[in-house]
Write a protein that holds these residues in place. Structure first.
Motif, mmCIF file in Angstrom:
data_model
loop_
_atom_site.group_PDB
_atom_site.id
_atom_site.type_symbol
_atom_site.label_atom_id
_atom_site.label_comp_id
_atom_site.label_asym_id
_atom_site.label_seq_id
_atom_site.Cartn_x
_atom_site.Cartn_y
_atom_site.Cartn_z
ATOM 1 N N ASP A 12 0.812 -1.815 0.141
ATOM 2 C CA ASP A 12 -0.283 0.109 -0.086
ATOM 3 C C ASP A 12 0.938 1.223 -0.656
ATOM 4 O OD1 ASP A 12 -2.189 1.717 -0.035
ATOM 5 O OD2 ASP A 12 -3.380 0.883 1.996
ATOM 6 N N GLU A 13 0.335 2.386 -0.850
ATOM 7 C CA GLU A 13 1.211 3.533 -0.837
ATOM 8 C C GLU A 13 1.620 4.264 0.685
ATOM 9 O OE1 GLU A 13 1.200 6.603 -4.082
ATOM 10 O OE2 GLU A 13 1.217 4.471 -5.552
ATOM 11 N N SER A 14 0.379 3.468 1.402
ATOM 12 C CA SER A 14 0.267 4.728 2.898
ATOM 13 C C SER A 14 1.478 4.100 3.132
ATOM 14 C CB SER A 14 -0.701 4.644 3.816
ATOM 15 O OG SER A 14 -0.956 2.984 3.926
ATOM 16 N N GLU A 15 2.612 3.086 3.520
ATOM 17 C CA GLU A 15 2.937 1.902 3.959
ATOM 18 C C GLU A 15 4.624 2.998 4.082
ATOM 19 O OE1 GLU A 15 3.180 -2.526 4.200
ATOM 20 O OE2 GLU A 15 1.891 -1.501 2.886
ATOM 21 N N HIS A 17 7.328 6.074 3.186
ATOM 22 C CA HIS A 17 7.063 7.461 3.435
ATOM 23 C C HIS A 17 8.523 7.876 2.755
ATOM 24 C CE1 HIS A 17 7.703 10.926 6.516
ATOM 25 N NE2 HIS A 17 8.290 10.778 6.332
ATOM 26 N N GLU A 18 8.674 9.317 2.012
ATOM 27 C CA GLU A 18 10.114 9.839 1.682
ATOM 28 C C GLU A 18 9.675 11.082 2.015
ATOM 29 O OE1 GLU A 18 7.429 10.089 -2.365
ATOM 30 O OE2 GLU A 18 8.391 7.878 -2.907
ATOM 31 N N SER A 47 4.615 -4.014 8.274
ATOM 32 C CA SER A 47 3.108 -3.948 7.410
ATOM 33 C C SER A 47 2.816 -5.339 7.327
ATOM 34 C CB SER A 47 4.327 -4.075 6.231
ATOM 35 O OG SER A 47 3.892 -4.529 4.610
#
Length: 140
Positions: A12-15, A17-18, A47
């Motif tokens: 999931d993209e929400s996992e 962090h950039e 995760s």
């Protein structure tokens, strides 16, 4: 949005962090004012999308990139643009997870050579010895 990794694993993209920071090294005047380097953080231990076996292998493969809290940090600053560095970091994360997702090879059971293979080996050695023996000076 889900990011496909393998047939069974997707993140999931929400996992992810950039963080963006200034890249080190050469780059002229632009390097001091543009934050193009990317630090991608992925919490391996928490995760929900990783199976337990993959999680363990990923922690082992991560090495120094894994923090004590179980967060995998991938830094990317090869390219001049932020977008290409983001893609590079994501590709490296996916490659690492794919490597962890491949099952380990089966355990090798030690076997003994067959009698025939031993005989063929010794026969080859004796033929080679005869060839080498024939290389000496001819006797009178």
């Amino acid at each position: 949005m889900m990011i496909p990794v393998t047939n069974r694993i997707s993140l999931d993209e929400s996992e992810l962090h950039e963080d963006f920071l200034r890249a080190s090294g050469a780059g002229g005047q632009n390097v001091n004012k543009v934050e193009t380097a990317v630090q991608l953080r992925f919490d391996v231990r928490n995760s929900p999308n990783l199976p337990e076996a993959v999680r363990e292998r990923l922690e082992r493969l991560s090495g120094r990139r894994l923090t004590k809290d179980g967060v995998l940090i991938i830094s990317a600053q090869r390219h001049r643009t932020r977008e290409r560095n983001r893609d590079d970091a994501l590709e490296r994360l996916i490659a690492l997870i794919r490597e962890a997702a491949t099952p380990p090879p089966p355990i090798r059971r030690p076997t003994r050579p067959t009698r025939g293979s031993k005989e063929r080996r010794l026969e080859g050695k004796s033929i080679r010895a005869d060839v080498k023996k024939g290389r000496g000076r001819p006797s009178e």
